[in-house]
Design a protein around this motif. Structure first.
Motif, PDB file in Angstrom:
ATOM      1  N   ALA A 351      25.176  14.525  -2.174  1.00  0.00           N
ATOM      2  CA  ALA A 351      25.189  15.692  -3.021  1.00  0.00           C
ATOM      3  C   ALA A 351      24.806  16.769  -2.226  1.00  0.00           C
ATOM      4  CB  ALA A 351      24.456  15.289  -4.232  1.00  0.00           C
ATOM      5  N   LEU A 352      23.593  16.834  -1.776  1.00  0.00           N
ATOM      6  CA  LEU A 352      22.970  17.797  -0.819  1.00  0.00           C
ATOM      7  C   LEU A 352      23.848  18.373   0.220  1.00  0.00           C
ATOM      8  CD1 LEU A 352      19.425  16.754  -0.766  1.00  0.00           C
ATOM      9  CD2 LEU A 352      19.983  18.638  -2.054  1.00  0.00           C
ATOM     10  N   TYR A 356      25.282  22.288   0.095  1.00  0.00           N
ATOM     11  CA  TYR A 356      25.219  23.181   1.221  1.00  0.00           C
ATOM     12  C   TYR A 356      26.559  23.438   1.870  1.00  0.00           C
ATOM     13  CZ  TYR A 356      20.169  22.707   0.778  1.00  0.00           C
ATOM     14  OH  TYR A 356      18.765  22.699   0.405  1.00  0.00           O
ATOM     15  N   SER A 357      27.446  22.753   1.911  1.00  0.00           N
ATOM     16  CA  SER A 357      28.850  22.890   2.511  1.00  0.00           C
ATOM     17  C   SER A 357      29.420  24.108   1.629  1.00  0.00           C
ATOM     18  CB  SER A 357      29.693  21.514   2.767  1.00  0.00           C
ATOM     19  OG  SER A 357      30.820  21.914   3.075  1.00  0.00           O
ATOM     20  N   LYS A 358      29.471  23.691   0.355  1.00  0.00           N
ATOM     21  CA  LYS A 358      30.379  24.675  -0.530  1.00  0.00           C
ATOM     22  C   LYS A 358      29.526  25.891  -0.463  1.00  0.00           C
ATOM     23  CE  LYS A 358      31.972  21.114  -3.451  1.00  0.00           C
ATOM     24  NZ  LYS A 358      31.960  20.429  -4.741  1.00  0.00           N
ATOM     25  N   ASP A 363      24.581  24.739   8.432  1.00  0.00           N
ATOM     26  CA  ASP A 363      23.264  24.383   9.228  1.00  0.00           C
ATOM     27  C   ASP A 363      22.323  23.585   8.585  1.00  0.00           C
ATOM     28  OD1 ASP A 363      22.899  26.842   7.470  1.00  0.00           O
ATOM     29  OD2 ASP A 363      21.294  27.184   8.182  1.00  0.00           O
ATOM     30  N   LEU A 364      22.150  23.748   7.080  1.00  0.00           N
ATOM     31  CA  LEU A 364      21.542  23.027   6.234  1.00  0.00           C
ATOM     32  C   LEU A 364      21.921  21.624   6.009  1.00  0.00           C
ATOM     33  CD1 LEU A 364      20.352  25.724   3.765  1.00  0.00           C
ATOM     34  CD2 LEU A 364      19.173  24.687   5.596  1.00  0.00           C
ATOM     35  N   CYS A 365      23.281  21.523   6.127  1.00  0.00           N
ATOM     36  CA  CYS A 365      23.834  20.060   5.932  1.00  0.00           C
ATOM     37  C   CYS A 365      23.467  19.407   7.053  1.00  0.00           C
ATOM     38  CB  CYS A 365      25.513  20.354   6.037  1.00  0.00           C
ATOM     39  SG  CYS A 365      26.269  21.141   4.716  1.00  0.00           S
TER      40      CYS A 365
END
Length: 667
Positions: A351-352, A356-358, A363-365
Motif C-alpha cells: 500500500a505504501l 508513493y507511486s501515485k 524515490d520513496l517507493c
C-alpha cells in the motif's frame, strides 16, 4: 499408597485423562503421562486414551506418536486424530489418516463430516465425490450432519448444482443447512438464489440465527438492494439478533455497500461494543465514498477509544491517501506504522509503495522496498507497477529480472504490472523471451496474461504473433471477453490495418460479445487511418443506435478525424458543433490537423482560435496555423502568429530522438 506413590486404578487414570482432555490441560496430561510410564502401567488402552487427550489438547506430535504405537486403533482414536488435523488445518494429513483407517475400522457419522471438510478445504471435488459415494454406500447419506458437510464441500468447490441436489434431497434440514446454502450461493455469485433460499427459509418457519443474518446481509449489499437489507435488519431486531457484534458489523457493511453512509453511521454510533472490524468497515465506507477526511478522523477516534488499527485498516487509509494524492497524510500513516512496528506487514508495504507511486515519489517507493525485511511477491509486484505508472519502463523490466534472480516467483498480478512495460519498450526479442517464460511457467492459461501479450506483440509490430495467441486462447474459456477482442482490434488499429480491424470487430459481434467504449475507439481509429470513411460512419451510427451507453467524447473526436482526413471538413465542423459533450482540445486539434493537410485556412482559423482559448500555452497549435498560412503564401499572417507567440512568452520545445544499440539507449 505404595513406596510413597499414589497408585490409581485404570478407571481413575481414564477419568483424569478425560477431564484433562475436556479442559485442555496439556501440562497436567504430560505429568499424568509420566506417572503412568514410571508406574509401568502404559497399556494399549491407556495409550489410546493418552493419544485422544493430546489430540484434544492440540499437541500433534505426542498424539500421533502414541496413535502410531497402537497395535489396533479404535474408531474413537481415528476420529479424534482426524478431527485434530482438520482443526489445525493439516487437511492432507487428515485424509491420510482416513485412508489408513479404511479396512481396519469402519468410519461413522462422526468421521465423515471432518473428512469431507478436509476435502472441501483442499478444493478437491474428485476426493469429495469419492467420499460422497462411500457415505451413500455406508448408509450415512440421510445423516443431517453428514449432509451439511456435503453441502459445504460442494459449495466450496464451486459445484453449486450438486450442493442444490443434496439440499433438495434432505428431509430434515436445520438452520445450518439453510445458512450453508445462502452463504454458498453468495460466494459463488448466485445472489438471487441466495435471496430466494432465505425467503424459503423464513416462510418455511425455520428460525433464522446470527449466521443466517450474517450470510444474507452481504448479498443485499452486493445487489445494492436496500429494501431487502432493511427488512433483514428489522427481522434481526425482532428476533433479538441485532445486538450481536457480528450482526452489527454486517449491517454496517450492508448499508455502506448500498451507498447509505448515514444509515451505516447510525448503526455504528449505537453499537455498545466495537471491534477492529467495526471500525475498519466504517473507515472503508468513507474511503469508498471518497471522504478521506472523515476516514482519517474516524481512525483517530478509534485509537482514542482504545482500539488499535490493524494492518488492513492502515493499508486501506494509505491506499486512499494515494488515490487522493495526499502525500502528507500518507507519510503520517507511514510514520505511525513504523512506531507500531507493523510497517513490515506485506499489505502495508504494498500500500505504501502504491501510495508513493501515485504521489509521484518513486524515490520513496524504492526506500520502502529497500527497508522490506523480506521481499515477497506482493512487494515486487507493487514496485514494478509503480515504475510502469511513472513511465520508468526499463527500470520495471530490470526489477522483474532481479526478482527472478532472487528466486521470488511472480504471480498474475506481477505479470499484469510488468507486461505493459514490454509493450512500451516494443523490443521483439524481449517480447519473445517473456512469451517463452509465460508458456513454461503456465501463465498462458490466464486470459489476462494472454491479453497483455497480444498488446506486447502488437506494439512490436508482430500482428501475426498477436493473432496466433488470440486463436490459441484455451477452449476452456466459453467466451473470449471484450478486453481480449479489443486488444486485438487495437493492435490492427495502431498499424492502420482497417480491413483486419473491421474483420475482427464483425467476428466479435457474431460471437455475441458486447463491444465497449475502448472497442469502438479502436475500430473508429482504424477506419480513420485507412480512409474507410463510410464504414467508419456506419459503425458510429451503429454505436449511437445500439450501444449508446458506450458513447464517449473521444468517439466524436475519432469521427472528426475520420471526416477531416477525407477532406469533409464542413461535416467535421458541424459534428463538433453538435457534440452532446463539452468539446475539448482533442476535437478542435483533430479539425486543425485536417485543415493543415487540406490547406483550409477558414476552418483552420476557427479551430486554432478555439484551441488558443482552451490551451494557450501549447505552441504546437500556433505552429500548425503558421503552417496553413505558409502553404498558402500568407507570410504576413505567419509573422503575426510568430509575434503572438513572442508576446505571450512561449518557446517551442526541441524535438528528441532515441537510438537503441547494443542494449544501450542514446539521445
Amino acid at each position: 499408597m505404595n513406596g510413597g506413590k499414589v497408585v490409581l486404578t485404570i478407571k481413575q487414570y481414564q477419568s483424569l485423562l478425560n477431564h484433562y482432555a475436556a479442559t485442555q490441560s496439556i501440562y497436567k496430561a504430560k505429568a499424568l503421562h509420566c506417572h503412568i510410564i514410571t508406574g509401568g502401567l502404559l497399556s494399549d488402552h491407556l495409550r489410546s486414551s493418552l493419544s485422544v487427550t493430546y489430540a484434544m489438547c492440540g499437541h500433534i506430535p505426542y498424539a500421533r506418536k502414541l496413535f502410531d504405537e497402537l497395535p489396533q486403533s479404535s474408531l474413537l482414536s481415528y476420529n479424534i486424530v482426524i478431527r485434530m488435523y482438520v482443526h489445525d488445518r493439516l487437511y492432507q494429513d487428515a485424509i491420510n489418516v482416513f485412508v489408513g483407517m479404511i479396512g481396519r475400522c469402519c468410519p461413522d457419522s462422526y468421521t465423515y463430516p471432518f473428512v469431507v471438510k478436509a476435502a472441501a478445504e483442499l478444493n478437491s471435488i474428485k476426493l469429495g465425490s469419492v467420499l460422497h459415494g462411500r457415505i451413500l454406500r455406508g448408509w450415512f447419506g440421510s445423516d443431517r450432519y453428514v449432509q451439511n458437510s456435503l453441502l459445504a464441500m460442494y459449495m466450496n468447490c464451486g459445484r453449486v448444482e450438486l450442493a442444490r441436489k443434496v439440499f433438495d434431497g434432505m428431509k430434515n434440514r436445520d438452520a445450518i443447512s439453510w445458512n450453508t446454502m445462502i452463504s454458498g450461493y453468495y460466494r459463488n455469485g448466485f445472489m438471487n438464489d441466495a435471496l430466494m433460499t432465505f425467503d424459503r427459509m423464513v416462510y418455511g418457519g425455520v428460525e433464522p440465527d446470527r449466521a443466517t443474518v450474517v450470510s444474507v446481509l452481504p448479498v443485499c449489499g452486493h445487489l445494492k438492494d436496500l429494501e431487502i437489507g432493511r427488512e433483514v435488519h428489522k427481522l434481526a431486531e425482532e428476533k433479538g439478533l441485532a445486538d450481536k457484534l457480528e450482526v452489527k458489523n454486517a449491517l454496517v457493511n450492508m448499508y455502506m455497500k448500498c451507498n447509505r453512509m448515514d444509515e451505516a453511521r447510525f448503526v455504528f454510533d449505537r453499537m455498545e461494543n466495537r471491534d477492529v472490524i467495526s471500525w475498519t468497515s466504517m473507515i472503508n465506507g468513507y474511503i469508498e465514498d471518497g471522504d478521506l477526511k472523515n476516514a482519517l478522523d474516524l481512525c483517530r477516534l478509534m485509537q482514542f477509544e482504545g482500539v488499535k488499527p490493524n494492518a488492513v485498516t492502515i493499508a486501506s487509509l494509505v491506499s486512499a491517501c494515494g488515490s487522493a494524492c495526499e502525500l502528507k497524510d500518507g507519510q503520517c500513516l507511514h510514520g505511525w506504522a513504523i512506531r507500531q512496528m507493523v510497517d513490515s506487514e506485506i499489505i502495508i508495504e504494498t500500500a505504501l509503495i502504491s501510495m508513493y507511486s501515485k504521489c509521484k515519489r518513486i524515490d520513496l517507493c524504492f526506500k520502502v522496498l529497500s527497508g522490506a525485511s523480506e521481499k515477497q511477491t506482493g512487494t515486487w509486484s507493487a514496485i514494478i507497477a509503480a515504475c510502469v505508472q511513472n513511465q520508468l519502463m526499463r527500470e520495471a523490466l530490470e526489477l522483474f529480472k532481479r526478482m527472478r534472480r532472487e528466486d521470488v516467483e511472480p504471480n498474475i498480478a506481477t505479470l499484469n504490472g510488468v507486461l505493459p512495460a514490454f509493450a512500451v519498450v516494443a523490443d521483439m526479442r524481449q517480447a519473445m523471451d517473456i512469451h517463452c517464460y509465460l508458456t513454461k511457467s503456465g501463465f498462458m492459461s490466464s486470459i489476462e496474461a494472454s491479453t497483455c501479450l497480444i498488446d506486447v506483440y502488437s506494439k512490436c509490430g508482430s500482428l501475426e504473433s498477436a493473432h496466433k495467441i488470440f486463436d490459441a486462447i484455451p477452449r476452456k474459456y466459453k467466451c473470449k471477453d471484450v478486453v481480449l477482442w479489443s486488444a486485438l482490434i487495437s493492435g490492427y488499429a495502431i498499424h492502420s490495418d482497417g480491413p483486419n480491424a473491421l474483420m475482427v470487430f464483425r467476428e466479435m459481434l457474431r460471437s455475441g460479445v458486447k463491444p465497449n467504449e475502448v472497442t469502438f475507439t479502436s475500430v473508429l481509429h482504424a477506419c480513420s487511418h485507412t480512409g474507410l470513411v463510410d464504414k467508419g460512419l456506419t459503425i458510429f451510427e451503429f454505436m449511437l443506435e445500439h450501444h449508446r451507453t458506450a458513447v464517449r467524447s473521444n468517439h466524436f473526436t475519432c469521427v472528426v478525424d475520420l471526416l477531416g482526413r477525407a477532406d469533409r471538413l464542413k461535416e467535421a465542423y458541424d459534428l463538433i458543433s453538435a457534440v452532446p459533450f463539452e468539446t475539448g482540445p482533442a476535437d478542435w486539434g483533430a479539425l486543425l490537423g485536417a485543415c493543415v493537410i487540406h490547406e483550409n485556412a477558414e476552418l483552420g482559423e476557427v479551430a486554432a482560435n478555439k484551441l488558443f482559448e482552451l490551451e494557450p500555452e501549447n505552441t504546437g497549435n500556433y505552429m500548425l496555423l503558421m503552417k496553413i498560412y505558409g502553404s498558402m503564401g500568407r507570410w504576413k499572417d505567419v509573422e503575426n502568429v510568430r509575434n503572438m507567440i513572442t508576446s505571450i512568452g512561449l518557446r517551442k520545445k526541441p524535438g528528441l530522438s532515441l537510438v537503441q544499440a547494443s542494449g544501450s539507449t542514446s539521445r
